[in-house]
Enzyme design. Structure first.
Site, PDB file in Angstrom:
ATOM      1  N   LYS A  13      41.911  44.100  29.585  1.00  0.00           N
ATOM      2  CA  LYS A  13      40.481  43.920  29.887  1.00  0.00           C
ATOM      3  C   LYS A  13      39.841  45.258  30.258  1.00  0.00           C
ATOM      4  O   LYS A  13      38.803  45.635  29.732  1.00  0.00           O
ATOM      5  CB  LYS A  13      40.291  42.922  31.057  1.00  0.00           C
ATOM      6  CG  LYS A  13      40.933  41.566  30.803  1.00  0.00           C
ATOM      7  CD  LYS A  13      40.726  40.602  31.958  1.00  0.00           C
ATOM      8  CE  LYS A  13      41.381  41.012  33.263  1.00  0.00           C
ATOM      9  NZ  LYS A  13      42.858  40.992  33.248  1.00  0.00           N
ATOM     10  N   ARG A  88      37.304  34.113  38.356  1.00  0.00           N
ATOM     11  CA  ARG A  88      38.763  34.023  38.394  1.00  0.00           C
ATOM     12  C   ARG A  88      39.247  32.612  38.650  1.00  0.00           C
ATOM     13  O   ARG A  88      40.438  32.376  38.667  1.00  0.00           O
ATOM     14  CB  ARG A  88      39.170  34.841  39.580  1.00  0.00           C
ATOM     15  CG  ARG A  88      40.162  35.947  39.603  1.00  0.00           C
ATOM     16  CD  ARG A  88      40.702  36.521  38.420  1.00  0.00           C
ATOM     17  NE  ARG A  88      41.764  37.415  38.743  1.00  0.00           N
ATOM     18  CZ  ARG A  88      41.673  38.741  38.719  1.00  0.00           C
ATOM     19  NH1 ARG A  88      40.580  39.335  38.356  1.00  0.00           N
ATOM     20  NH2 ARG A  88      42.715  39.462  39.026  1.00  0.00           N
ATOM     21  N   ARG A 127      51.854  50.944  33.685  1.00  0.00           N
ATOM     22  CA  ARG A 127      50.463  51.423  33.757  1.00  0.00           C
ATOM     23  C   ARG A 127      50.332  52.569  34.761  1.00  0.00           C
ATOM     24  O   ARG A 127      50.934  52.568  35.829  1.00  0.00           O
ATOM     25  CB  ARG A 127      49.532  50.285  34.188  1.00  0.00           C
ATOM     26  CG  ARG A 127      48.123  50.798  34.540  1.00  0.00           C
ATOM     27  CD  ARG A 127      47.100  49.720  34.683  1.00  0.00           C
ATOM     28  NE  ARG A 127      47.494  48.678  35.597  1.00  0.00           N
ATOM     29  CZ  ARG A 127      46.872  47.514  35.692  1.00  0.00           C
ATOM     30  NH1 ARG A 127      45.845  47.249  34.902  1.00  0.00           N
ATOM     31  NH2 ARG A 127      47.277  46.615  36.547  1.00  0.00           N
ATOM     32  N   ARG A 160      49.413  51.417  40.520  1.00  0.00           N
ATOM     33  CA  ARG A 160      48.782  50.473  41.435  1.00  0.00           C
ATOM     34  C   ARG A 160      49.827  49.776  42.303  1.00  0.00           C
ATOM     35  O   ARG A 160      50.913  49.443  41.822  1.00  0.00           O
ATOM     36  CB  ARG A 160      47.994  49.421  40.630  1.00  0.00           C
ATOM     37  CG  ARG A 160      46.534  49.779  40.482  1.00  0.00           C
ATOM     38  CD  ARG A 160      45.781  48.906  39.535  1.00  0.00           C
ATOM     39  NE  ARG A 160      45.912  47.470  39.747  1.00  0.00           N
ATOM     40  CZ  ARG A 160      45.274  46.552  39.044  1.00  0.00           C
ATOM     41  NH1 ARG A 160      44.442  46.933  38.076  1.00  0.00           N
ATOM     42  NH2 ARG A 160      45.445  45.270  39.268  1.00  0.00           N
ATOM     43  N   ARG A 171      50.995  37.364  40.312  1.00  0.00           N
ATOM     44  CA  ARG A 171      49.673  37.438  39.653  1.00  0.00           C
ATOM     45  C   ARG A 171      49.647  36.594  38.381  1.00  0.00           C
ATOM     46  O   ARG A 171      48.649  35.949  38.077  1.00  0.00           O
ATOM     47  CB  ARG A 171      49.334  38.903  39.336  1.00  0.00           C
ATOM     48  CG  ARG A 171      48.956  39.693  40.595  1.00  0.00           C
ATOM     49  CD  ARG A 171      49.070  41.187  40.390  1.00  0.00           C
ATOM     50  NE  ARG A 171      48.200  41.689  39.357  1.00  0.00           N
ATOM     51  CZ  ARG A 171      48.418  42.839  38.694  1.00  0.00           C
ATOM     52  NH1 ARG A 171      49.478  43.584  38.989  1.00  0.00           N
ATOM     53  NH2 ARG A 171      47.575  43.218  37.771  1.00  0.00           N
TER      54      ARG A 171
HETATM   55  P1  AP5 Z   1      44.638  47.090  31.460  1.00  0.00           P
HETATM   56  O1  AP5 Z   1      43.526  47.271  30.500  1.00  0.00           O
HETATM   57  O2  AP5 Z   1      44.636  47.918  32.688  1.00  0.00           O
HETATM   58  O3  AP5 Z   1      44.798  45.519  31.808  1.00  0.00           O
HETATM   59  P2  AP5 Z   1      43.840  44.527  32.571  1.00  0.00           P
HETATM   60  O4  AP5 Z   1      43.641  43.335  31.713  1.00  0.00           O
HETATM   61  O5  AP5 Z   1      42.629  45.218  33.069  1.00  0.00           O
HETATM   62  O6  AP5 Z   1      44.825  44.103  33.754  1.00  0.00           O
HETATM   63  P3  AP5 Z   1      44.650  44.133  35.331  1.00  0.00           P
HETATM   64  O7  AP5 Z   1      46.023  44.239  35.908  1.00  0.00           O
HETATM   65  O8  AP5 Z   1      43.643  45.133  35.773  1.00  0.00           O
HETATM   66  O9  AP5 Z   1      44.104  42.697  35.566  1.00  0.00           O
HETATM   67  P4  AP5 Z   1      44.107  41.914  36.828  1.00  0.00           P
HETATM   68  O10 AP5 Z   1      43.204  40.844  36.417  1.00  0.00           O
HETATM   69  O11 AP5 Z   1      45.413  41.474  37.356  1.00  0.00           O
HETATM   70  O12 AP5 Z   1      43.653  42.979  37.951  1.00  0.00           O
HETATM   71  P5  AP5 Z   1      42.290  43.163  38.734  1.00  0.00           P
HETATM   72  O13 AP5 Z   1      42.135  44.588  39.028  1.00  0.00           O
HETATM   73  O14 AP5 Z   1      41.197  42.427  38.078  1.00  0.00           O
HETATM   74  O15 AP5 Z   1      46.014  47.319  30.657  1.00  0.00           O
HETATM   75  C1  AP5 Z   1      47.246  47.260  31.335  1.00  0.00           C
HETATM   76  C2  AP5 Z   1      48.204  48.323  30.773  1.00  0.00           C
HETATM   77  O16 AP5 Z   1      48.496  47.997  29.413  1.00  0.00           O
HETATM   78  C3  AP5 Z   1      47.630  49.753  30.755  1.00  0.00           C
HETATM   79  O17 AP5 Z   1      48.643  50.654  31.072  1.00  0.00           O
HETATM   80  C4  AP5 Z   1      47.172  49.946  29.297  1.00  0.00           C
HETATM   81  O18 AP5 Z   1      47.298  51.303  28.906  1.00  0.00           O
HETATM   82  C5  AP5 Z   1      48.153  49.068  28.538  1.00  0.00           C
HETATM   83  N1  AP5 Z   1      47.560  48.465  27.333  1.00  0.00           N
HETATM   84  C6  AP5 Z   1      46.295  48.001  27.186  1.00  0.00           C
HETATM   85  N2  AP5 Z   1      46.109  47.528  25.931  1.00  0.00           N
HETATM   86  C7  AP5 Z   1      47.299  47.681  25.296  1.00  0.00           C
HETATM   87  C8  AP5 Z   1      47.738  47.404  23.960  1.00  0.00           C
HETATM   88  N3  AP5 Z   1      46.913  46.854  23.058  1.00  0.00           N
HETATM   89  N4  AP5 Z   1      49.002  47.698  23.645  1.00  0.00           N
HETATM   90  C9  AP5 Z   1      49.872  48.265  24.568  1.00  0.00           C
HETATM   91  N5  AP5 Z   1      49.488  48.562  25.843  1.00  0.00           N
HETATM   92  C10 AP5 Z   1      48.227  48.282  26.193  1.00  0.00           C
HETATM   93  O19 AP5 Z   1      42.620  42.362  40.095  1.00  0.00           O
HETATM   94  C11 AP5 Z   1      43.551  42.844  41.012  1.00  0.00           C
HETATM   95  C12 AP5 Z   1      43.529  41.953  42.253  1.00  0.00           C
HETATM   96  O20 AP5 Z   1      42.229  42.017  42.866  1.00  0.00           O
HETATM   97  C13 AP5 Z   1      43.794  40.475  42.027  1.00  0.00           C
HETATM   98  O21 AP5 Z   1      45.173  40.168  41.999  1.00  0.00           O
HETATM   99  C14 AP5 Z   1      43.078  39.854  43.230  1.00  0.00           C
HETATM  100  O22 AP5 Z   1      43.853  39.983  44.385  1.00  0.00           O
HETATM  101  C15 AP5 Z   1      41.851  40.751  43.371  1.00  0.00           C
HETATM  102  N6  AP5 Z   1      40.704  40.250  42.600  1.00  0.00           N
HETATM  103  C16 AP5 Z   1      40.074  40.883  41.573  1.00  0.00           C
HETATM  104  N7  AP5 Z   1      39.076  40.150  41.105  1.00  0.00           N
HETATM  105  C17 AP5 Z   1      39.056  39.004  41.838  1.00  0.00           C
HETATM  106  C18 AP5 Z   1      38.267  37.839  41.815  1.00  0.00           C
HETATM  107  N8  AP5 Z   1      37.266  37.678  40.929  1.00  0.00           N
HETATM  108  N9  AP5 Z   1      38.541  36.858  42.708  1.00  0.00           N
HETATM  109  C19 AP5 Z   1      39.518  36.993  43.614  1.00  0.00           C
HETATM  110  N10 AP5 Z   1      40.333  38.072  43.683  1.00  0.00           N
HETATM  111  C20 AP5 Z   1      40.093  39.078  42.806  1.00  0.00           C
HETATM  112 MG    MG Z   2      41.892  45.765  34.969  1.00  0.00          MG
END
Ligand code: AP5
Ligand code: MG
Length: 213
Positions: A13, A88, A127, A160, A171
């Site tokens: 994402k 979420r 990552r 991270r 997660r």
């Molecule tokens: P990346 O693009 O970073 O993945 P992502 O989908 O953004 O994954 P996240 O881990 O950021 O999602 P998340 O939803 O768990 O975390 P968030 O920060 O929202 O890609 C990942 C890796 O893969 C990278 O190294 C990239 O290079 C590689 N990659 C990408 N595309 C690829 C491809 N095609 N092929 C190979 N490799 C590839 O949330 C974190 C925490 O915050 C949550 O757990 C929660 O505690 C809190 N939080 C956030 N939002 C909320 C909410 N709305 N409500 C409640 N809690 C929340």
């Molecule tokens: Mg992300």
């Protein structure tokens, strides 16, 4: 255009949002990035959120809903925005519908990036993110030219805190239990666009832009 990027942790994402910003000229609103920024600043909200993030649990709805409501009313969102990591769960989605209704806005597309769990674990544990500019890398799939150094700004790359195997598995479970129900929520609204998230980052960008038009 108002877009939601939906998909499990590691689906890509954030990676795709950063590419889509340039193409569509609308900002990425990542609740995860906003919470990490609050933590870096040491605000009470950031410190409270950390307790949940470290366990891979969701931060309370009232916190993230408040953040998003304030953010989408800022000037740079006047032409639209890309929500990454919000909503979420169903109650966040309902709160979003309600706030958009009040603001006379709507979501145009919900892009669901689908990647099997077996691939997600390796993506997350490998990552690396730039502390300075937030650029994303992967030790195998998108390595920086110099280990530990950002290609774009020479900032330090870090892993991270929630990208260890134990937290990743929590997660993924939280995604299945609480976030995946949004797929049918938005399908019923006729807004769901499913994207195969396996392939090169450029191929996936093309798949997304093909459905967004
Ligand atoms: P990346 O693009 O970073 O993945 P992502 O989908 O953004 O994954 P996240 O881990 O950021 O999602 P998340 O939803 O768990 O975390 P968030 O920060 O929202 O890609 C990942 C890796 O893969 C990278 O190294 C990239 O290079 C590689 N990659 C990408 N595309 C690829 C491809 N095609 N092929 C190979 N490799 C590839 O949330 C974190 C925490 O915050 C949550 O757990 C929660 O505690 C809190 N939080 C956030 N939002 C909320 C909410 N709305 N409500 C409640 N809690 C929340
Ligand atoms: Mg992300």
């Amino acid at each position: 255009m108002n877009i939601i990027l939906l998909g499990p942790p590691g689906a890509g994402k954030g990676t795709q949002a950063k590419r889509l910003i340039d193409k569509y000229g609308i900002p990425q609103i990542s609740t995860g990035d906003m919470l990490r920024a609050a933590l870096k600043e040491g605000t009470p909200l950031g410190l409270e959120a950390k307790k949940y993030m470290d366990q891979g649990a969701l931060v309370p709805d009232s916190v993230v809903i408040g953040l998003v409501k304030e953010r989408i009313q800022q000037a740079d969102c006047s032409k639209g925005y890309m929500l990454d990591g919000f909503p979420r769960n169903v109650s966040q989605a309902e709160a979003l519908d309600e706030m958009l209704n009040e603001l006379g806005q709507k979501i145009d597309h919900v892009v669901c990036v689908e990647v099997p769990a077996s691939e997600l674990i390796g993506r997350l544990t490998g990552r690396r993110t730039c502390r300075n500019c937030g650029a994303g890398f992967h030790v195998l799939f998108d390595p920086p030219k110099t280990d530990g150094v950002c290609d774009k700004c020479k900032g330090e790359l870090y892993q991270r805190d929630d990208d260890n195997e134990a937290t990743v598995s929590s997660r993924l479970k939280v995604y299945d239990d609480q976030t995946a129900p949004l797929i049918s929520y938005y399908d019923k609204q006729g807004k769901l666009r499913r994207i195969d998230g396996v392939g090169s980052m450029d191929t996936i960008l093309q798949r997304i832009t093909a459905v967004l038009g």
